[in-house]
Design an enzyme around this catalytic site. Structure first.
Site, PDB file in Angstrom:
ATOM      1  N   HIS A 104       0.720   1.220 -13.250  1.00  0.00           N
ATOM      2  CA  HIS A 104       1.358  -0.005 -13.727  1.00  0.00           C
ATOM      3  C   HIS A 104       2.861   0.236 -13.818  1.00  0.00           C
ATOM      4  CE1 HIS A 104       1.828  -3.776 -15.852  1.00  0.00           C
ATOM      5  NE2 HIS A 104       2.637  -3.142 -16.678  1.00  0.00           N
TER       6      HIS A 104
ATOM      7  N   MET B   7      -4.118  -6.540  -7.228  1.00  0.00           N
ATOM      8  CA  MET B   7      -3.540  -7.636  -8.012  1.00  0.00           C
ATOM      9  C   MET B   7      -4.548  -8.596  -8.631  1.00  0.00           C
ATOM     10  SD  MET B   7      -0.457  -6.752  -8.034  1.00  0.00           S
ATOM     11  CE  MET B   7       0.242  -8.153  -8.888  1.00  0.00           C
TER      12      MET B   7
ATOM     13  N   GLY C 172       0.787  -1.237   0.000  1.00  0.00           N
ATOM     14  CA  GLY C 172       0.000   0.000   0.000  1.00  0.00           C
ATOM     15  C   GLY C 172       0.812   1.275   0.000  1.00  0.00           C
TER      16      GLY C 172
ATOM     17  N   THR D 131      -9.474  -0.053 -18.477  1.00  0.00           N
ATOM     18  CA  THR D 131     -10.449  -0.570 -19.441  1.00  0.00           C
ATOM     19  C   THR D 131     -10.419  -2.094 -19.333  1.00  0.00           C
ATOM     20  OG1 THR D 131      -8.780  -0.614 -21.184  1.00  0.00           O
ATOM     21  CG2 THR D 131     -10.150   1.380 -21.026  1.00  0.00           C
TER      22      THR D 131
HETATM   23  N1  NHR Z   1      -8.445  -5.225 -14.778  1.00  0.00           N
HETATM   24  C1  NHR Z   1      -8.740  -4.818 -16.008  1.00  0.00           C
HETATM   25  N2  NHR Z   1      -9.854  -5.304 -16.576  1.00  0.00           N
HETATM   26  N3  NHR Z   1      -7.969  -3.961 -16.711  1.00  0.00           N
HETATM   27  C2  NHR Z   1      -6.827  -3.496 -16.171  1.00  0.00           C
HETATM   28  O1  NHR Z   1      -6.094  -2.657 -16.865  1.00  0.00           O
HETATM   29  C3  NHR Z   1      -6.441  -3.911 -14.871  1.00  0.00           C
HETATM   30  C4  NHR Z   1      -7.304  -4.798 -14.200  1.00  0.00           C
HETATM   31  C5  NHR Z   1      -6.982  -5.264 -12.906  1.00  0.00           C
HETATM   32  C6  NHR Z   1      -5.792  -4.894 -12.318  1.00  0.00           C
HETATM   33  C7  NHR Z   1      -3.564  -3.817 -12.397  1.00  0.00           C
HETATM   34  C8  NHR Z   1      -2.529  -4.655 -13.166  1.00  0.00           C
HETATM   35  C9  NHR Z   1      -1.166  -4.060 -13.271  1.00  0.00           C
HETATM   36  O2  NHR Z   1      -1.009  -2.842 -13.176  1.00  0.00           O
HETATM   37  C10 NHR Z   1      -4.913  -4.060 -13.008  1.00  0.00           C
HETATM   38  C11 NHR Z   1      -5.241  -3.537 -14.260  1.00  0.00           C
HETATM   39  C12 NHR Z   1      -3.121  -8.104 -11.755  1.00  0.00           C
HETATM   40  C13 NHR Z   1      -2.743  -8.931 -12.802  1.00  0.00           C
HETATM   41  C14 NHR Z   1      -2.858 -10.433 -12.698  1.00  0.00           C
HETATM   42  O3  NHR Z   1      -2.449 -11.155 -13.593  1.00  0.00           O
HETATM   43  C15 NHR Z   1      -2.302  -8.328 -13.970  1.00  0.00           C
HETATM   44  C16 NHR Z   1      -2.236  -6.943 -14.062  1.00  0.00           C
HETATM   45  C17 NHR Z   1      -2.608  -6.129 -12.999  1.00  0.00           C
HETATM   46  C18 NHR Z   1      -3.049  -6.723 -11.846  1.00  0.00           C
HETATM   47  N4  NHR Z   1      -3.444 -10.961 -11.600  1.00  0.00           N
HETATM   48  C19 NHR Z   1      -3.681 -12.378 -11.347  1.00  0.00           C
HETATM   49  C20 NHR Z   1      -5.157 -12.762 -11.630  1.00  0.00           C
HETATM   50  O4  NHR Z   1      -5.366 -13.931 -11.957  1.00  0.00           O
HETATM   51  C21 NHR Z   1      -3.431 -12.746  -9.901  1.00  0.00           C
HETATM   52  C22 NHR Z   1      -2.059 -12.454  -9.432  1.00  0.00           C
HETATM   53  C23 NHR Z   1      -1.934 -12.504  -7.911  1.00  0.00           C
HETATM   54  O5  NHR Z   1      -2.954 -12.671  -7.199  1.00  0.00           O
HETATM   55  O6  NHR Z   1      -0.805 -12.311  -7.424  1.00  0.00           O
HETATM   56  O7  NHR Z   1      -6.059 -11.922 -11.459  1.00  0.00           O
HETATM   57  O8  NHR Z   1      -0.191  -4.802 -13.498  1.00  0.00           O
HETATM   58  C1  GAR Z   2       3.774  -0.970  -7.321  1.00  0.00           C
HETATM   59  O1  GAR Z   2       5.037  -1.002  -7.906  1.00  0.00           O
HETATM   60  C2  GAR Z   2       2.707  -0.977  -8.398  1.00  0.00           C
HETATM   61  O2  GAR Z   2       3.038  -0.237  -9.542  1.00  0.00           O
HETATM   62  C3  GAR Z   2       2.644  -2.435  -8.720  1.00  0.00           C
HETATM   63  O3  GAR Z   2       2.829  -3.132  -7.513  1.00  0.00           O
HETATM   64  C4  GAR Z   2       3.481  -2.277  -6.581  1.00  0.00           C
HETATM   65  C5  GAR Z   2       2.547  -2.055  -5.434  1.00  0.00           C
HETATM   66  O4  GAR Z   2       3.198  -1.438  -4.365  1.00  0.00           O
HETATM   67  N1  GAR Z   2       1.373  -2.778  -9.289  1.00  0.00           N
HETATM   68  C6  GAR Z   2       1.180  -3.881  -9.977  1.00  0.00           C
HETATM   69  O5  GAR Z   2       2.073  -4.621 -10.298  1.00  0.00           O
HETATM   70  C7  GAR Z   2      -0.252  -4.108 -10.345  1.00  0.00           C
HETATM   71  N2  GAR Z   2      -0.372  -5.382 -10.940  1.00  0.00           N
HETATM   72  P1  GAR Z   2       2.365  -0.777  -3.196  1.00  0.00           P
HETATM   73  O6  GAR Z   2       1.381  -1.820  -2.676  1.00  0.00           O
HETATM   74  O7  GAR Z   2       3.393  -0.453  -2.163  1.00  0.00           O
HETATM   75  O8  GAR Z   2       1.679   0.458  -3.736  1.00  0.00           O
END
Ligand code: NHR
Ligand code: GAR
Length: 209
Positions: free
Chosen positions: A109, A90, A12, A141
């Site tokens: 991201h 996540m 966080g 999106t």
């Molecule tokens: N959802 C949508 N529809 N679109 C985006 O652009 C999103 C989203 C949800 C989260 C953050 C993202 C990042 O910045 C985000 C953007 C999680 C995963 C993932 O694969 C990928 C990208 C992001 C967040 N998550 C796994 C899943 O199955 C679980 C991984 C885990 O629990 O550690 O959901 O990178």
């Molecule tokens: C940050 O680096 C953020 O950009 C990344 O995880 C870290 C979270 O740190 N986000 C992702 O990878 C989303 N999939 P934080 O919990 O300390 O803000």
């Protein structure tokens, strides 16, 4: 006064950076709630210590992504959000959820999108041999990490960098970038036009004579 709901999954630190900037700069906004999909998320403790309402909607308690997203949406909407901020959240979100918050949900991201969407971005950048890496704030999106970009911060990739050293360098920039971008939203200065973000100039100060 805009209501902001922040979603986290872990440490966080980006949530903390937004909360601190909002307080220090006295934005016309309040953090209505911090919500985590993980009960053990460290960031919940910081929010609680600041008197911010917190909630947990644990994805492991739901049989499907659709059911989890419906419960998460119901909890978020209790706080009447003008903006939903994903801060190290996540879980991939379903299209109906994303549509419900269209134009009012931001993510940070850790890459220079469109490079390296998805997870493991720092290692991806090292493996690709790029000279620069960074972070992108974008509107969310349905297509993962493909929404309109609001702002980016860049850092060099240095010889000998590991995933951890590079992530730490990017994180320092994230903590400046995300508050800046969220503040632009709070000030109504972000306009999505043809899938691109336009940043409006600051409204002129009222002049007095
Ligand atoms: N959802 C949508 N529809 N679109 C985006 O652009 C999103 C989203 C949800 C989260 C953050 C993202 C990042 O910045 C985000 C953007 C999680 C995963 C993932 O694969 C990928 C990208 C992001 C967040 N998550 C796994 C899943 O199955 C679980 C991984 C885990 O629990 O550690 O959901 O990178
Ligand atoms: C940050 O680096 C953020 O950009 C990344 O995880 C870290 C979270 O740190 N986000 C992702 O990878 C989303 N999939 P934080 O919990 O300390 O803000």
């Amino acid at each position: 006064m805009k209501n902001i709901v922040i979603l986290i999954s872990g440490r966080g630190s980006n949530m903390e950076a937004v909360v601190r900037a909002l307080d220090a700069e006295q934005w016309p906004a309040r953090i209505a709630a911090v919500i985590s999909n993980k009960p053990e998320a460290k960031g919940l403790e910081f929010a609680q210590a600041r008197g911010i309402p917190t909630a947990v909607v644990a994805n492991k308690d739901f049989a499907s992504r659709a059911e989890f997203d419906a419960a998460l949406q119901e909890t978020i909407d209790c706080f009447s959000p003008d903006l939903v901020v994903l801060a190290g959240f996540m879980r991939i979100l379903t299209a109906p959820f994303v549509e419900h918050y269209a134009g009012r949900m931001l993510n940070i991201h850790p890459s220079l999108l469109p490079l390296f969407p998805g997870l493991g971005t720092h290692q991806q950048a090292i493996d690709a041999g790029v000279a620069e890496h960074g972070a992108t704030v974008h509107f969310v999106t349905a297509e993962l990490d493909h929404g309109p970009a609001v702002a980016q911060a860049r850092v060099p990739v240095l010889p000998g960098d590991t995933e951890d050293t590079l992530a730490a360098r990017v994180l320092i920039e994230e903590h400046k970038l995300y508050p800046t971008a969220v503040r632009l939203f709070v000030e109504d200065r972000l306009v999505i036009e043809d899938g691109n973000v336009r940043i409006l100039d600051r409204a002129a100060e009222p002049t007095s004579i």
